[in-house]
Design a protein around this motif. Structure first.
Motif, PDB file in Angstrom:
ATOM      1  N   GLY A 582       5.347 -26.859  -9.742  1.00 22.76           N
ATOM      2  CA  GLY A 582       4.525 -26.393  -9.391  1.00 22.76           C
ATOM      3  C   GLY A 582       3.921 -27.693  -8.564  1.00 22.76           C
ATOM      4  N   ILE A 583       5.031 -28.309  -7.640  1.00 24.67           N
ATOM      5  CA  ILE A 583       4.992 -28.932  -6.750  1.00 24.67           C
ATOM      6  C   ILE A 583       4.187 -28.408  -5.177  1.00 24.67           C
ATOM      7  N   SER A 584       3.242 -29.167  -5.444  1.00 23.89           N
ATOM      8  CA  SER A 584       3.173 -29.077  -3.879  1.00 23.89           C
ATOM      9  C   SER A 584       2.486 -30.107  -2.935  1.00 23.89           C
ATOM     10  N   PRO A 585       2.397 -30.500  -1.392  1.00 22.62           N
ATOM     11  CA  PRO A 585       2.146 -31.367  -0.773  1.00 22.62           C
ATOM     12  C   PRO A 585       0.046 -31.071  -1.389  1.00 22.62           C
ATOM     13  N   THR A 592      -0.419 -37.544  -1.215  1.00 19.14           N
ATOM     14  CA  THR A 592      -0.582 -36.989  -2.171  1.00 19.14           C
ATOM     15  C   THR A 592      -0.498 -35.523  -2.423  1.00 19.14           C
ATOM     16  N   PHE A 593       0.150 -35.658  -3.422  1.00 21.77           N
ATOM     17  CA  PHE A 593       0.801 -34.207  -3.721  1.00 21.77           C
ATOM     18  C   PHE A 593       0.373 -33.768  -5.166  1.00 21.77           C
ATOM     19  N   LEU A 594       0.498 -32.545  -5.708  1.00 20.50           N
ATOM     20  CA  LEU A 594       0.183 -31.941  -6.747  1.00 20.50           C
ATOM     21  C   LEU A 594       1.387 -31.113  -7.651  1.00 20.50           C
ATOM     22  N   ILE A 595       0.981 -32.011  -9.096  1.00 17.73           N
ATOM     23  CA  ILE A 595       2.544 -31.471 -10.029  1.00 17.73           C
ATOM     24  C   ILE A 595       1.771 -30.261 -11.296  1.00 17.73           C
ATOM     25  N   GLU A 596       1.666 -29.425 -10.805  1.00 22.00           N
ATOM     26  CA  GLU A 596       0.704 -27.989 -11.614  1.00 22.00           C
ATOM     27  C   GLU A 596       2.057 -27.179 -12.489  1.00 22.00           C
ATOM     28  N   PRO A 597       2.962 -27.873 -13.363  1.00 22.56           N
ATOM     29  CA  PRO A 597       3.647 -27.354 -14.102  1.00 22.56           C
ATOM     30  C   PRO A 597       3.433 -25.546 -14.551  1.00 22.56           C
ATOM     31  N   GLN A 598       4.490 -24.389 -14.778  1.00 25.71           N
ATOM     32  CA  GLN A 598       3.721 -23.635 -15.295  1.00 25.71           C
ATOM     33  C   GLN A 598       4.867 -22.764 -16.086  1.00 25.71           C
ATOM     34  N   LEU A 599       5.309 -24.070 -17.125  1.00 22.24           N
ATOM     35  CA  LEU A 599       6.862 -24.182 -17.659  1.00 22.24           C
ATOM     36  C   LEU A 599       7.418 -22.949 -19.125  1.00 22.24           C
ATOM     37  N   ALA A 600       6.216 -22.663 -19.198  1.00 24.68           N
ATOM     38  CA  ALA A 600       6.015 -21.626 -20.715  1.00 24.68           C
ATOM     39  C   ALA A 600       7.258 -20.550 -20.834  1.00 24.68           C
ATOM     40  N   CYS A 601       7.935 -20.125 -19.842  1.00 27.02           N
ATOM     41  CA  CYS A 601       8.712 -19.714 -19.817  1.00 27.02           C
ATOM     42  C   CYS A 601       9.892 -20.281 -20.323  1.00 27.02           C
ATOM     43  N   PHE A 602      10.229 -21.616 -20.563  1.00 26.47           N
ATOM     44  CA  PHE A 602      10.680 -22.336 -20.582  1.00 26.47           C
ATOM     45  C   PHE A 602      11.025 -23.220 -22.329  1.00 26.47           C
TER      46      PHE A 602
END
Lengths: 664, 664
Positions: A582-585, A592-602
């Motif tokens: 979920g990383i993007s500038p 500045t950048f965003l980390i918005e992880p979607q890690l439910a599958c792992f």
């Protein structure tokens, strides 16, 4: 970082990339003939003038070297190349004229003070610009007309008797040449190459063949995993593969509790690394051409793997060519548009204003070229010989096409963003943007179908996925419309499926963007996993689960037409980095950048992805998430909450109950 | 004439000339450095597609050869070059794709029916046009990337000890290399070249020097008459000069009772022959560049000597370059305009509509480029970096300049003539012509001075010869104005004299046109005769009678800067043919032509001049004139009377009492 006063080869900006791009697009080979790309291609300028003023505290001397003919000139006096030139203190005007009828004119100046470092202007006798250079050509012995590949000797993993000959397997894809270490036979042999064993064993139909090979034969650079030599036994032959590559640093890592996913990651990295040379290639066996559509996807994969800005800019400069536009990129209208969009993305990734200044005039002229083929509603149409591609899929191409308009709208946006940064007036683009946006919605959005239709002129109201996918990706639809697109198009089996991996890339991208990471996770496991099951060592141009046996190698009506190492096959890198990690500038160059992880599958995962001048590491262990960024400016979003992250600090979050709590 | 079904090398039209033009403009050498021309230069396309449809009565086979990489394709199936391809009877689509990153992509097909003769289309993937070819490249062994010079071995006429070395004189100008037949010395020698003995003997300042020469050294192509080798004796050395040339047929002859005139004729022929290669060069030692202004004058000389249409078209195509215009020809605005005017003249000379069709789009785009820099009065002005040249002479260049307007007016006229022939709409040019003509007369014609002034904006009303000369040459003034120009300008010593041989050419032309052949005869005897007196073997770039000793070789501030074999020095050929013999076409390709001799200066004379597909011979013996044309369509004008001449018939006229009477 290369210091400004580091000596380097200089040329007219863009010319190195244009020249090498030409050579790249001429390197395709197929069944004993060469296949130069079938579009109009630019070459570099053939005579160039370099200029610089020096105000010297002391006298100095220097020697000018060049690839090409010409002379150096100090205050009007001319000198041959290679001669030591003395320069008095005070004001001096130094010029170097280089002509090269067979390649790129370039110069290199050895000297203490006067040298070929940053500060020289280069002119094509019309425009004077800061001279071009590349970090790959810093020393005098590196001729910028040659590509200096690093090599790796790869030994065969198996040498077996087969069909009356020898089948050699290197166990991995090679992009290079071979070194024959033993060849005990009186008569020359035929060496058949294959990305697959089936291809190598097919003496007639394999793509590459080295005929009349003897012990000291060094064939041209080719892609292969297997070699087959008919009428020979394993005892008679020993051949090493010499893999050639331009070193790129892998800045990402991924390891999870899902072994298949880990394998998919590794093969994606292998695939993408192989397809990344001076430029992003579509594939290493075929076409080896620089396609703007393929490159577009590669820029995004690169952002999450090598974070190599130079390969992006080299590819973009090669694709765009010289100032004058005679034809769309690769003849395809949408590929021209994607190129413009890509420049904005590169700027967001790199924050490199210098490059934007260099490239903006070429964006502008390309945009002029595009605008010249818009109608009174602002819709872009194809002209004779223009290829309105979008995808191989069936589409209602009657009149202007929705997907092209969505791309064009995004391109106007890119012009506005980039133009503003370099201080250009972008009012025209804003005005065009407004008109096109309004008309796109009026003419192509079908409220009843809850989707964009291909064509408003045919009356068919036919819906394909393409325009809808682009509209989602480029944020041209509000949440309501996005929901409709998801339901009515993306998750609707009645809408013709995307059949090409090229467009599958955009589809996964859009699905992830709409929160369907779970679905995409499953697609990755199934589609890419399907290739893993077939023992793929690299990802293919296309995978059709239903195909079996040697049918899997067939494409474009050719039994071995399919490329088995194709850049877009590596898209899991992008999807994992962009959506699962979920990383993007959020501002240029990841200020500045965003980390918005979607890690439910792992259940467990440890992964690192690059950001500009840094990296972000995520570790998940069941309900715990540890996040660390080496760079300031990151914001973690977890379940709707935002956390600002300091650099080089480890943050631990509890993921229980889908809620996050900062425990650090 | 080359038959249509003659096999030949084919390429994209214009590309051979553009490529060779680039090489030509890169061939300048000076004091151990190369000096590529200092303007933006085009190169040929790097990938080209050839196409042809055949409807075959019987099956056939053929072999495709190429300079470059690629493949042949019959009905979609691809074949390597060099392989025999069988083709079934019936309809066949044959295509050949050739790419060449280092030069001109070209193809040659061996075959009975399918072969590379007239009928192939060539495409740069944007435009499809009839393929280009040259009579110089008809056989498979002639690579159109090379120039195949005929050679002539020239032995020294004198080998003498001089200044401690050996001075070798070949007695004539050589443009080629050398063959060392004897060199009895242990250490390598330095060979100094000179157009003059003074230049060869000046070890420091001679233009060309071959250093470290040994017995088998073969230096690059250079212009010289003398060689000097220091520290050697005549016994130690024997060197032949190897003159290199592209054979051209001299179709003219001249012999009169004036021995000086005969010598001037012979030296003019020698000079012009030396400067005529693949292209018209300004000079053979310096610059060896293709200058549009110099070429313009050469087209006219050619018309009265070789009547070689190919060298005209090669030169025009090389000068013009590719479609896109980035800069004026040689950076000079008037040189662009002269190029357009020259095309019309070439058409009048050749009647070649095919070439006109090929070149017209490039005339049109150049005219567009010119019109884009005209003001509201229709006057052309110079933009930044444009060179408004006209001549080196002092001129009042404040605002728009008269001479440029006269040229532009003539260029509109050329567009109207040529456009009409190829069936293009020329209304815009007619309209521009009318406006410009009116404004030229209103603003630049000064009734009080009875002449065109340089600038109307400065208020100086300064008169130079240039605009006035052009106005006479291009028939833009009526008899009254012409008389005024003759009196007030051309024969007025108070108007600054023309100092450059370049413009002297136009001045003689105008003087002759105004009937001043007697004056021009005297100028030829004095000016060219002056060079003869200095033992010139070729005519120089410039001759200043007052100069003596080695000063005659100085030009542009360089002691040996003057070119001693310069094309424009050969203008007596044109003046004699055009005005003294009086031959000129009155319709394209000399379908009709005029012979209006002005031979009062000669007591006896025998001369032949070419016309298209024929020649005209004039013999004068005191009061008798015998005229014979091998071609229909000639009209003899003698003392105001006109006689139509039948082909191959000898007509004798009495010239007594300035009256002519047909006695045949």
């Amino acid at each position: 970082m290369i210091k400004e006063d580091q000596t380097r080869w200089l040329w007219y900006p863009g010319d190195f990339e244009i020249r090498q791009g030409l050579l790249q697009n001429f390197s395709r080979e197929e069944r004993s003939y060469d296949w130069p790309a079938y579009w109009n291609m630019d070459d570099c300028h053939k005579n160039v003038k370099f200029k610089r003023y020096y105000d010297l505290a002391d006298e100095t001397s220097f020697v000018v070297h060049a690839v090409g003919i010409g002379y150096a000139e100090v205050n009007g006096k001319k000198y041959p190349f290679g001669e030591k030139i003395h320069c008095a203190s005070g004001k001096n005007k130094v010029r170097v004229f280089v002509g090269n009828t067979e390649g790129l004119p370039a110069m290199y100046i050895e000297g203490e003070v006067i040298k070929s470092d940053i500060g020289w202007a280069a002119s094509n006798f019309i425009e004077e610009l800061p001279a071009g250079w590349s970090a790959l050509y810093l020393t005098q012995d590196r001729d910028p007309n040659k590509v200096y590949f690093a090599t790796e000797t790869v030994q065969a993993v198996s040498v077996a008797e087969c069909q009356g000959g020898v089948l050699i397997d290197y166990g991995r894809a090679i992009f290079g040449t071979i070194a024959i270490k033993k060849l005990n036979t009186a008569k020359p042999v035929t060496i058949c190459y294959g990305e697959s064993d089936a291809e190598a064993l097919d003496i007639e139909m394999c793509y590459y063949k080295e005929e009349n090979a003897v012990a000291d034969t060094v064939p041209r650079k080719r892609a292969f995993r297997y070699l087959f030599i008919p009428e020979l036994t394993p005892e008679q032959v020993e051949i090493d593969a010499i893999h050639e590559f331009i070193p790129l640093e892998n800045q990402a890592s991924f390891h999870s509790d899902n072994a298949l996913m880990n394998k998919i990651w590794d093969i994606s990295v292998e695939t993408f690394t192989l397809c990344s040379g001076l430029f992003f290639l579509d594939g290493i066996k075929r076409d080896r051409w620089i396609w703007s559509g393929d490159a577009y996807q590669s820029y995004f994969i690169n952002q999450y793997l090598f974070f190599d800005e130079d390969i992006n800019t080299r590819t973009m400069l090669a694709l765009r060519g010289q100032n004058e536009i005679k034809q769309h990129m690769n003849t395809i209208v949408d590929y021209s548009i994607l190129w413009i969009i890509a420049v904005e993305n590169h700027y967001m990734m790199s924050g490199n204003v210098e490059f934007l200044k260099q490239i903006y005039p070429k964006m502008k002229s390309l945009m002029d070229y595009l605008m010249a083929q818009t109608d009174e509603l602002g819709f872009i149409y194809g002209r004779e010989k223009d290829w309105i591609f979008i995808d191989w899929s069936e589409m209602d191409k009657d009149g202007t096409l929705a997907a092209e308009q969505v791309l064009l709208l995004k391109a106007y946006n890119a012009m506005i963003v980039c133009g503003s940064i370099v201080g250009e007036n972008t009012a025209e683009y804003s005005q065009k943007y407004t008109v096109l946006e309004k008309n796109l919605m009026t003419y192509f959005w079908d409220e009843e179908k809850g989707a964009f239709i291909d064509s408003y002129q045919s009356g068919n109201r036919h819906v394909t996925r393409h325009a809808n996918i682009f509209a989602v990706l480029f944020d041209f639809v509000d949440e309501t419309k996005a929901d409709k697109i998801l339901k009515n198009v993306l998750l609707n089996d009645e809408i013709t499926q995307i059949t090409t991996p090229y467009f599958k890339y955009y589809e996964q991208d859009a699905l992830c963007k709409l929160g369907q990471t779970q679905t995409v996770y499953q697609i990755i496991c199934d589609y890419w996993g399907g290739m893993v099951e077939q023992n793929a060592v690299t990802f293919w141009e296309e995978y059709i689960p239903e195909e079996t046996g040697n049918d899997v190698y067939e494409m474009y009506g050719d039994p071995f037409g399919k490329s088995l190492c194709h850049a877009w096959g590596a898209s899991p890198i992008y999807l994992i980095g962009r959506y699962f990690a979920g990383i993007s500038p959020t501002s240029p160059g990841y200020a500045t950048f965003l980390i918005e992880p979607q890690l439910a599958c792992f259940s467990e995962l440890e992964s690192t992805f690059p950001v500009k001048n840094g990296s972000v590491t995520l570790k998940k262990n069941k309900d715990q998430l540890i996040v660390r960024s080496t760079k300031e400016g990151g914001t973690l979003k977890l379940n709707g909450e935002a956390f600002e992250l300091a650099a080089n600090q480890e943050y631990t979050f509890e993921l229980a109950n889908e809620l996050a709590e900062n425990l650090s």
